[in-house]
Write an enzyme that holds these catalytic residues in place. Structure first.
Site, PDB file in Angstrom:
ATOM      1  CE  LYS A  34      22.930  30.830  27.715  1.00  0.00           C
ATOM      2  NZ  LYS A  34      21.971  29.952  28.112  1.00  0.00           N
ATOM      3  CB  CYS A  35      30.912  28.095  32.013  1.00  0.00           C
ATOM      4  SG  CYS A  35      32.652  27.773  32.307  1.00  0.00           S
ATOM      5  N   GLY A  36      31.226  24.939  31.141  1.00  0.00           N
ATOM      6  CA  GLY A  36      31.505  23.610  31.470  1.00  0.00           C
ATOM      7  C   GLY A  36      31.867  23.698  33.035  1.00  0.00           C
TER       8      GLY A  36
END
Length: 181
Positions: A34-36
């Site tokens: 759930k990271c850029g």
């Protein structure tokens, strides 16, 4: 000492020795769902498919230490990676990669190749740097991993050759990997 001296646990709970990968070129990556930078899974999978028959193995190590960006179970993380990015390279048990609670492998890797700065040409580099300065300034100190998708390139003898920060895309590593294959 080399990476072959370490044991790790697969995302299915089986302990293995990294010596099982002797003779392979390894790319060890701390990952998050759930990271850029999560879309880097796609580039990692492309590298793996392109070079696995020549001896490259990518090893993914999920971590939830960076703003809680990988909160799922090992099974949920595996399912997310396979469904969304077609990940077929080996994934390992979620664990810490920085600080006192870091897995021994990551303490070794960061001891071998320290932090040299972000690639400021990456479109998210300035955003990441400013975010860290504001929210996690302690992350910028020392050689510990700074964020998700830090990558370590290991040669066929188990020696740490290079460290790439999240601001270096997997696609940009192809030439470095080819030199070792």
């Amino acid at each position: 000492m080399s990476v072959y001296d370490f044991k790790v646990t697969t995302n299915r709970g089986k302990e293995i020795s990294l010596a099982d990968y002797k003779g392979k070129v390894l790319l060890i990556v701390n990952t998050a769902s759930k990271c850029g930078f999560t879309p880097q899974y796609e580039g990692l999978e492309k590298l793996y498919k392109t070079y696995k028959d020549k001896g490259l193995v990518i090893l993914g190590f999920p971590c939830n230490q960076f703003a809680g960006q990988d909160p799922g179970t090992d099974g949920e993380i595996e399912q997310f990676c396979r469904l969304n990015y077609g990940v077929s390279f080996p994934m390992f048990k979620k664990g810490d990669v920085r600080g006192e609670t870091a897995q021994p492998l990551f303490k070794y890797l960061t001891g071998e190749k320290g932090f040299k700065g972000f690639d400021m040409d990456h479109p998210n580099a300035e955003v990441l740097l400013n975010f860290l300065k504001k929210n996690f300034p302690e992350f910028l100190e020392g050689d510990d991993i700074k964020w998700n998708f830090t990558k370590f390139l290991i040669d066929r003898e188990g020696k740490v050759i290079a460290r790439f920060e999240p601001t270096k895309t997997p696609e940009a590593l192809a030439a470095e990997i080819e030199k070792l294959l």
